[in-house]
Design a protein around this motif. Structure first.
Motif, mmCIF file in Angstrom:
data_model
loop_
_atom_site.group_PDB
_atom_site.id
_atom_site.type_symbol
_atom_site.label_atom_id
_atom_site.label_comp_id
_atom_site.label_asym_id
_atom_site.label_seq_id
_atom_site.Cartn_x
_atom_site.Cartn_y
_atom_site.Cartn_z
ATOM 1 N N GLN A 127 0.812 -1.208 0.000
ATOM 2 C CA GLN A 127 0.000 0.000 0.000
ATOM 3 C C GLN A 127 0.853 1.270 0.000
ATOM 4 N N ASP A 128 1.947 1.269 0.770
ATOM 5 C CA ASP A 128 2.747 2.500 0.839
ATOM 6 C C ASP A 128 4.219 2.313 0.459
ATOM 7 N N GLY A 129 4.617 1.086 0.091
ATOM 8 C CA GLY A 129 5.978 0.868 -0.406
ATOM 9 C C GLY A 129 7.042 0.694 0.660
ATOM 10 N N ARG A 130 6.675 0.778 1.954
ATOM 11 C CA ARG A 130 7.673 0.595 3.011
ATOM 12 C C ARG A 130 8.245 -0.815 2.950
ATOM 13 N N LYS A 131 9.505 -0.963 3.396
ATOM 14 C CA LYS A 131 10.113 -2.288 3.490
ATOM 15 C C LYS A 131 10.411 -2.571 4.948
ATOM 16 N N THR A 132 10.385 -3.858 5.304
ATOM 17 C CA THR A 132 10.696 -4.231 6.677
ATOM 18 C C THR A 132 11.294 -5.629 6.702
ATOM 19 N N ASN A 133 12.021 -5.924 7.758
ATOM 20 C CA ASN A 133 12.542 -7.259 8.010
ATOM 21 C C ASN A 133 11.894 -7.760 9.282
ATOM 22 N N VAL A 134 11.319 -8.941 9.236
ATOM 23 C CA VAL A 134 10.627 -9.496 10.393
ATOM 24 C C VAL A 134 11.138 -10.911 10.630
ATOM 25 N N ARG A 135 11.243 -11.272 11.894
ATOM 26 C CA ARG A 135 11.668 -12.614 12.270
ATOM 27 C C ARG A 135 10.434 -13.397 12.717
ATOM 28 N N PHE A 136 10.148 -14.502 12.027
ATOM 29 C CA PHE A 136 9.017 -15.354 12.392
ATOM 30 C C PHE A 136 9.540 -16.691 12.918
ATOM 31 N N ARG A 137 9.042 -17.110 14.079
ATOM 32 C CA ARG A 137 9.374 -18.438 14.610
ATOM 33 C C ARG A 137 8.347 -19.433 14.091
ATOM 34 N N SER A 138 8.640 -20.725 14.233
ATOM 35 C CA SER A 138 7.711 -21.740 13.717
ATOM 36 C C SER A 138 6.376 -21.693 14.451
ATOM 37 N N ALA A 139 6.373 -21.231 15.708
ATOM 38 C CA ALA A 139 5.122 -21.145 16.469
ATOM 39 C C ALA A 139 4.267 -19.962 16.025
ATOM 40 N N ASP A 140 4.867 -18.973 15.351
ATOM 41 C CA ASP A 140 4.114 -17.804 14.878
ATOM 42 C C ASP A 140 3.244 -18.201 13.686
ATOM 43 N N THR A 141 2.033 -17.655 13.654
ATOM 44 C CA THR A 141 1.220 -17.850 12.452
ATOM 45 C C THR A 141 0.928 -16.483 11.852
#
Length: 187
Positions: A46-60
């Protein structure tokens, strides 16, 4: 559809923190201690921002399916582009920056695919290859070998690309829209 954090793949569209994000890159990491995780680079559609996120296996995370619809480009109205739905003939106005680097390749009457989320367009996909005319091509420098040397040229839409030495001004060529590169002479 909910998916586990470790099942995220490039190209997935995710609903995250109230926005719609497209996954660009992933890196699966298993540290010496602690659980494995997926490092995900995403771009907000929607606004073009970029991000880095860390997801664990328990995260949905919610994986989103976008609807794709065929539209035809009609004309430009200031900073807005006017497209027409091929089935209903309804017109829709979109900001021209939604096209990004592909914007100069948009031509009158061109077919485009719009990706819609909850009936709102969030991306426009042009055909991957279009024809364009060379309006300016540099002269070939003597002594350069034909195999290694491409020369700069300017297309009729103002985009600069590299072309083989035998391509001259006035030649119709096929261009890859998203790589902005020479494909071949137009048939």
């Amino acid at each position: 559809m909910k998916i586990s954090g470790v099942d995220i793949r490039p190209g997935n569209i995710l609903e995250y923190e109230g926005g719609i994000w497209k996954v660009a890159k992933i890196q699966h990491t298993q540290p010496g201690k602690g659980g494995a995780y997926m490092q995900v680079e995403m771009k907000n559609l929607q606004d073009g921002r970029k991000t880095n996120v860390r997801f664990r296996s328990a995260d949905t995370v919610e994986k989103v399916r976008l609807d794709t619809k065929d539209y035809q480009f009609l004309y430009e109205d200031g900073d807005m582009l006017v497209f027409m739905d091929q089935e209903t003939y309804e017109q829709i106005n979109l900001p021209s920056d939604l096209l990004g680097d592909a914007r100069p390749f948009l031509q009158d009457g061109m077919q485009a695919k719009l990706e819609l989320w909850e009936e709102k367009p969030i991306s426009v996909e042009l055909p991957s290859q279009v024809e364009a005319t060379i309006v300016e091509a540099d002269a070939v420098v003597k002594g350069q070998t034909a195999s290694s040397s491409y020369k700069p040229a300017v297309l009729d839409n103002g985009v600069r690309i590299m072309v083989p030495p035998h391509i001259e001004s006035g030649t119709r060529i096929v261009v890859d829209v998203y790589e902005q590169s020479y494909v071949g002479k137009a048939g």
